[in-house]
Design a protein around this motif. Structure first.
Motif, PDB file in Angstrom:
ATOM      1  N   GLY A 256       0.899  -1.158  -0.019  1.00  0.00           N
ATOM      2  CA  GLY A 256       0.074   0.039  -0.075  1.00  0.00           C
ATOM      3  C   GLY A 256       0.762   1.098   0.113  1.00  0.00           C
ATOM      4  N   MET A 257       1.841   1.172   0.833  1.00  0.00           N
ATOM      5  CA  MET A 257       2.830   2.376   0.934  1.00  0.00           C
ATOM      6  C   MET A 257       3.346   2.447  -0.401  1.00  0.00           C
ATOM      7  SD  MET A 257       3.004   3.558   4.118  1.00  0.00           S
ATOM      8  CE  MET A 257       2.723   2.785   5.717  1.00  0.00           C
ATOM      9  N   MET A 258       4.044   1.664  -0.786  1.00  0.00           N
ATOM     10  CA  MET A 258       4.830   1.804  -2.160  1.00  0.00           C
ATOM     11  C   MET A 258       3.796   2.359  -3.254  1.00  0.00           C
ATOM     12  SD  MET A 258       6.420  -1.471  -4.808  1.00  0.00           S
ATOM     13  CE  MET A 258       4.810  -1.464  -5.788  1.00  0.00           C
ATOM     14  N   MET A 259       2.586   1.720  -3.389  1.00  0.00           N
ATOM     15  CA  MET A 259       1.443   2.362  -4.416  1.00  0.00           C
ATOM     16  C   MET A 259       1.280   3.780  -4.054  1.00  0.00           C
ATOM     17  SD  MET A 259       1.482  -0.021  -6.567  1.00  0.00           S
ATOM     18  CE  MET A 259       0.016   0.550  -7.885  1.00  0.00           C
ATOM     19  N   MET A 260       1.310   4.311  -2.915  1.00  0.00           N
ATOM     20  CA  MET A 260       0.953   5.620  -2.565  1.00  0.00           C
ATOM     21  C   MET A 260       2.139   6.511  -2.968  1.00  0.00           C
ATOM     22  SD  MET A 260      -0.917   5.333   0.938  1.00  0.00           S
ATOM     23  CE  MET A 260      -1.493   6.863   1.159  1.00  0.00           C
ATOM     24  N   ASP A 261       3.368   5.862  -2.740  1.00  0.00           N
ATOM     25  CA  ASP A 261       4.449   6.429  -2.942  1.00  0.00           C
ATOM     26  C   ASP A 261       4.649   6.839  -4.698  1.00  0.00           C
ATOM     27  OD1 ASP A 261       5.469   7.244  -0.599  1.00  0.00           O
ATOM     28  OD2 ASP A 261       6.926   5.551  -0.800  1.00  0.00           O
ATOM     29  N   LEU A 262       4.280   5.684  -5.415  1.00  0.00           N
ATOM     30  CA  LEU A 262       4.214   5.794  -6.745  1.00  0.00           C
ATOM     31  C   LEU A 262       3.248   6.862  -7.380  1.00  0.00           C
ATOM     32  CD1 LEU A 262       4.575   2.108  -8.147  1.00  0.00           C
ATOM     33  CD2 LEU A 262       6.268   4.041  -8.360  1.00  0.00           C
ATOM     34  N   LEU A 263       2.017   6.632  -6.844  1.00  0.00           N
ATOM     35  CA  LEU A 263       0.952   7.816  -7.348  1.00  0.00           C
ATOM     36  C   LEU A 263       1.635   9.142  -6.872  1.00  0.00           C
ATOM     37  CD1 LEU A 263      -2.244   6.008  -5.632  1.00  0.00           C
ATOM     38  CD2 LEU A 263      -1.661   6.180  -8.188  1.00  0.00           C
ATOM     39  N   ALA A 264       2.050   9.351  -5.698  1.00  0.00           N
ATOM     40  CA  ALA A 264       2.478  10.651  -5.402  1.00  0.00           C
ATOM     41  C   ALA A 264       3.552  11.183  -6.365  1.00  0.00           C
ATOM     42  CB  ALA A 264       3.013  10.759  -3.889  1.00  0.00           C
ATOM     43  N   ASP A 265       4.415  10.101  -6.945  1.00  0.00           N
ATOM     44  CA  ASP A 265       5.435  10.643  -7.912  1.00  0.00           C
ATOM     45  C   ASP A 265       4.815  11.217  -9.252  1.00  0.00           C
ATOM     46  OD1 ASP A 265       7.502   9.894  -6.238  1.00  0.00           O
ATOM     47  OD2 ASP A 265       7.896   7.947  -7.024  1.00  0.00           O
ATOM     48  N   HIS A 266       3.507  10.673  -9.462  1.00  0.00           N
ATOM     49  CA  HIS A 266       2.857  11.164 -10.740  1.00  0.00           C
ATOM     50  C   HIS A 266       1.835  12.326 -10.417  1.00  0.00           C
ATOM     51  CE1 HIS A 266       4.903   7.482 -11.680  1.00  0.00           C
ATOM     52  NE2 HIS A 266       4.688   7.786 -12.994  1.00  0.00           N
TER      53      HIS A 266
END
Ligand code: GDP
Ligand code: MN
Length: 386
Positions: A256-266
């Protein structure tokens, strides 16, 4: 579990840490007689968020007669006439220090945090020092003194070294992820008093502690939950609703954290965070998708992302369940599916075959989570343009 300030201070007090005298005021409570003898009074909202001082939720009273006005001020600011408040003895403060013990997740050990200037502005000070502690967290004052003497006069550094050396043991015995004292007040007559306490206990250690303990903290956490968060808990998983644009379906905090970080990067934000409540064996995909559909109904949500990682559960079965969910009812927003499957999971169907199957059903699917998030960002940008 985050403790309300008053509960955090009760925990500190039972370990011999000095805290100001205080009483809980609940709706309708009269001013307690014992408070009459205190030299001054502070009234503090008991909410589970910090930054209360800056939000006007901590009020110094000119005298006891100012209590009801201050009380109204805080409950109005919170929009909750029933909000519990802490009435405390005002402590004279000569100097504010920041002191905390927390788990350093990277090192998997305790660390001590110290700032010479504590108080409300501590986030903006660059002078926060981190002191890594050994495996058990045990540290003697002699080891801390050299770290502190650069920040404080020698006499105060020696006292703070003795004080700080007591905190790791409290954190360990109480199973705390964080024990933060800010401000730790140095009074003009030389006492050290914990004027605020932020205490977070590791939920996975809850079984080692009395489950009836800290009812106020429990009721505050309960009150802060949204209706969907409550239904998720009943369905067997943890949900945190967030103001965001992507309904994110994951299981496991790390993913979940990884996906949230990836979303934030975009430039995107997740509209929710999901985690298992009882560990991996529980299968809650259907329940998580059901809640995601409701979150995706919100106008500001632009897409649904379902990222699944399978080690041993069958990918073929999961794809069947996913397609049945999609077919059951039109989705309110476009769906993006990410797939990672280990050898055992992919026995009946490979990840590539799953992509093809979803593609045939008109669903965008990816094995690379970065490509997935990029596609979500592009789709949302296209929609915004048109
Ligand atoms: P927070 O803003 O949510 O962290 O709430 P705090 O409990 O830390 O209170 C905010 C600020 O109010 C502190 O940094 C202190 O400067 C001040 N404050 C809190 N309690 C007392 C007190 O007993 N005496 C004095 N003089 N100031 C206090
Ligand atoms: Mn504080």
């Amino acid at each position: 579990m985050r403790l309300a300030e008053i509960d955090g201070k009760a925990l500190l007090r039972r370990h011999g840490i000095a805290v100001p005298r205080g009483v809980l005021l609940e709706a309708g409570d009269a001013t307690p007689a014992e408070a009459g003898d205190w030299p001054g009074h502070v009234l503090k909202a008991q909410v589970l968020e910090g930054g209360r001082g800056k939000r006007g939720l901590v009020r110094r009273l000119a005298d006891a007669s100012a209590l009801s006005a201050a009380r109204r001020h805080i409950t109005d600011a919170l929009g909750d006439p029933e909000a519990p408040l802490l009435l405390e003895e005002a402590v004279a403060i000569a100097r504010e220090v920041y002191l905390a013990v927390r788990i350093d997740g990277t090192r998997q050990g305790l660390e001590l945090l110290v700032a010479a200037e504590g108080g409300e502005e501590v986030e903006s000070t660059k002078a926060l020092i981190r002191i890594a502690l050994g495996g058990t967290g045990d540290v003697g004052p002699d080891a801390l003194y050299p770290e502190l003497v650069g920040l404080f006069p020698p006499n105060l550094a020696a006292r703070l070294a003795r004080y700080a050396a007591r905190l790791p043991e409290i954190a360990r015995v109480e199973d705390l992820e964080l024990l933060e004292i800010n401000p730790l007040a140095l009074t003009p007559d030389g006492r050290l008093i914990a004027c605020d306490a932020k205490v977070i206990r590791d939920d996975s250690a809850a079984f080692r502690h009395d489950s009836d303990e800290f009812p106020l903290s429990r009721s505050l956490a309960e009150r802060a939950m949204t209706p969907l968060e409550r239904s998720a808990r009943e369905l067997g998983f943890q949900l945190v609703e967030i103001d965001g644009d992507v309904a994110l379906v994951t299981a496991g905090a790390g993913l979940g954290m990884m996906m949230m970080d990836l979303l934030a990067d975009h430039g995107l934000t997740a509209a929710c965070f999901m985690d298992n409540l009882r560990g991996a064996p529980d299968e809650t995909m259907a329940e998580r998708l059901r809640i995601a559909r409701m979150i995706a109904e919100r106008p500001q949500v632009r897409a649904i992302v379902f990222q699944t990682v399978l080690a041993s559960r069958s990918l073929a079965d999961r794809m069947d369940a996913l397609l049945a969910w999609v077919a059951a009812e039109p989705l309110p927003k476009p769906l993006f599916v990410g797939i990672a499957a280990g050898h055992a999971a992919a026995r009946k169907m490979s990840a590539e075959a799953a992509l093809a199957k979803l593609g045939a059903a008109g669903i965008a699917a990816f094995t690379d989570p970065v490509a997935l998030v990029r596609a979500v960002a592009d789709t949302i940008a296209d929609k915004r343009r048109s």
